[in-house]
Design a protein around this motif. Structure first.
Motif, mmCIF file in Angstrom:
data_model
loop_
_atom_site.group_PDB
_atom_site.id
_atom_site.type_symbol
_atom_site.label_atom_id
_atom_site.label_comp_id
_atom_site.label_asym_id
_atom_site.label_seq_id
_atom_site.Cartn_x
_atom_site.Cartn_y
_atom_site.Cartn_z
ATOM 1 N N ILE A 1 36.842 47.770 37.196
ATOM 2 C CA ILE A 1 36.132 46.599 37.730
ATOM 3 C C ILE A 1 37.080 45.420 37.912
ATOM 4 C CG2 ILE A 1 34.350 44.875 37.209
ATOM 5 C CD1 ILE A 1 32.830 47.156 35.750
ATOM 6 N N LEU A 2 37.914 45.154 36.901
ATOM 7 C CA LEU A 2 38.834 44.019 37.001
ATOM 8 C C LEU A 2 39.883 44.251 38.090
ATOM 9 C CD1 LEU A 2 39.292 43.019 33.245
ATOM 10 C CD2 LEU A 2 37.826 41.979 34.986
ATOM 11 N N ARG B 1 39.388 45.902 40.811
ATOM 12 C CA ARG B 1 38.689 45.719 42.079
ATOM 13 C C ARG B 1 38.554 44.240 42.434
ATOM 14 N NH1 ARG B 1 34.531 48.612 40.916
ATOM 15 N NH2 ARG B 1 32.934 47.002 40.679
ATOM 16 N N HIS B 2 38.554 43.383 41.415
ATOM 17 C CA HIS B 2 38.420 41.945 41.651
ATOM 18 C C HIS B 2 39.767 41.227 41.602
ATOM 19 C CE1 HIS B 2 34.153 42.861 40.907
ATOM 20 N NE2 HIS B 2 33.935 41.793 41.646
ATOM 21 N N LEU C 1 31.594 37.734 36.877
ATOM 22 C CA LEU C 1 31.627 38.973 37.639
ATOM 23 C C LEU C 1 30.363 39.782 37.339
ATOM 24 C CD1 LEU C 1 35.359 40.056 37.155
ATOM 25 C CD2 LEU C 1 34.328 38.877 39.099
ATOM 26 N N PRO D 1 40.191 31.710 37.896
ATOM 27 C CA PRO D 1 39.842 32.876 37.093
ATOM 28 C C PRO D 1 40.644 32.920 35.793
ATOM 29 C CG PRO D 1 41.365 33.518 38.815
ATOM 30 C CD PRO D 1 41.112 32.046 39.001
ATOM 31 N N TYR E 1 42.605 41.736 39.641
ATOM 32 C CA TYR E 1 43.401 41.600 38.423
ATOM 33 C C TYR E 1 44.517 42.643 38.397
ATOM 34 C CZ TYR E 1 40.286 38.248 36.132
ATOM 35 O OH TYR E 1 39.583 37.119 35.795
#
Length: 376
Positions: free
Chosen positions: A120-121, A123-124, A366, A36, A126
């Motif tokens: 969002i980031l 949640r993934h 994403l 990533p 970051y």
């Protein structure tokens, strides 16, 4: 930069129909996957693209941004969704038009279904941090800092200047270099009043100016002291918000409201603005050097944009923004993806600030939320 008038009323969602696809331009030339990627989003408050040397400006204002632009993609027809800081940043972080965010100068209410880039980031996986020029001394800053995109950051540092980034930024990068991160950096360095700290060379681009327009913060404070009683100045200084507003009001009064600023003063005003941009670029150069030292440049997606522009005599306005004219809504936008094979591209079709969030998400593989109104 004044030829294209149609896109300036960007509050109207119809502009979406002519918006270009940022992600298509960048992603089409990627090399192999290197995921990533980290993400750094840099917001240059009040910076006009036509005052950046990487956009062809005659003064060498941005040598460090010039180098980044040669390694990435420069968008020459990028527009903000608002000519003011607060709604513009919320559009960047939500990919929503201000009229759909229910955002005003005083409000921050986002629709419950609206997802933000920060959320969002996170949640993934970051880790996130924001170092911003926003601060508690200004009521509009307080409103924006209280909004969901900013409250979602794991770390939020206020009152930051791009021209002298705090050591915290570099410590944070060192501490999180081995995990995916999202770093937001923002500064008011080029915002009015266009005066510089005493330790900067205010006459860098206009050394022969010797008139009465304030060039430094010290000169501006001396001007304020010359038009107000000392007791009044002391009283107002106890309230930073009130003093800031007074400072701007008296600064604009000095420039004149009637469109009659003498040409020598106007040229010096622009030279001061250019010096502000030059010094913020020097600060960004230190950030880029730190990324290189930590071997992060080739693992990081860098997006650099301004939130809105500034008027310098157009439509009889000086050192202000807030109206949907070209010079106040056209913004700088540079994207550096380390996976690009062919770098130094210039893209001339229209894109918008609301396209940034979906573009970043697509480049990271994403999903783009249904609430996004921009396009990758």
């Amino acid at each position: 930069m004044q030829a294209h008038r149609k896109p300036t009323a960007l509050w109207v969602s119809g502009v979406l129909m002519v918006s270009g696809a940022l992600g298509t331009v960048v992603r089409a030339e990627e090399t192999g996957a290197q995921s990533p990627l980290n993400v750094i989003l840099i917001s240059l408050d009040t910076v006009r693209p036509d005052h950046l040397s990487c956009y062809g400006y005659h003064r060498k204002t941005t040598p460090n941004l010039d180098r980044i632009s040669r390694q990435g993609v420069v968008f020459t027809q990028a527009f903000s969704q608002s000519p003011t800081t607060h709604p513009s940043h919320l559009s960047i972080f939500t990919s929503r038009y201000p009229t759909r965010q229910w955002v005003s100068w005083k409000g921050n209410d986002l629709e419950e279904s609206t997802e933000t880039l920060t959320e969002i980031l996170k949640r993934h996986g970051y880790i996130t941090a924001a170092f911003t020029g926003l601060g508690k001394a200004n009521h509009n800053s307080r409103n924006l800092l209280a909004s969901r995109p900013f409250q979602a950051f794991d770390q939020l540092t206020q009152d930051v200047h791009l021209s002298w980034l705090p050591g915290e930024v570099f410590k944070w990068l060192w501490a999180h270099q081995e995990q995916p991160f999202f770093l937001f950096v923002h500064g008011y360095d080029a915002h009015e009043p266009h005066v510089l700290p005493i330790h900067r060379n205010a006459k860098r681009f206009n050394p022969t100016y010797h008139d009465s327009l304030p060039s430094t913060q010290v000169e501006l404070e001396a001007f304020i002291a010359s038009v107000l009683p000392p007791d009044e100045v002391r009283r107002l200084r106890s309230d930073k918000d009130a003093y800031r507003q007074l400072e701007l009001e008296l600064y604009w009064r000095r420039l004149g409201y009637d469109g009659s600023l003498p040409q020598d003063d106007l040229k010096h005003l622009q030279a001061l603005y250019d010096a502000q941009i030059y010094y913020l670029d020097q600060g960004l150069g230190e950030l880029f050097q730190a990324l290189k030292h930590l071997n992060l440049m080739e693992r990081t997606l860098i997006v650099i944009l301004s939130d809105h522009g500034q008027a310098f005599g157009e439509h009889g306005l000086y050192a202000v923004h807030g109206r949907c004219y070209d010079e106040q809504t056209r913004i700088a936008l540079i994207i550096r993806d380390p996976r690009l094979r062919r770098r130094g591209r210039t893209v001339r079709h229209i894109v918008q600030a609301i396209d940034v969030m979906p573009t970043v998400l697509e480049l990271l593989d994403l999903p783009i939320p249904a609430s996004a109104q921009g396009r990758s």
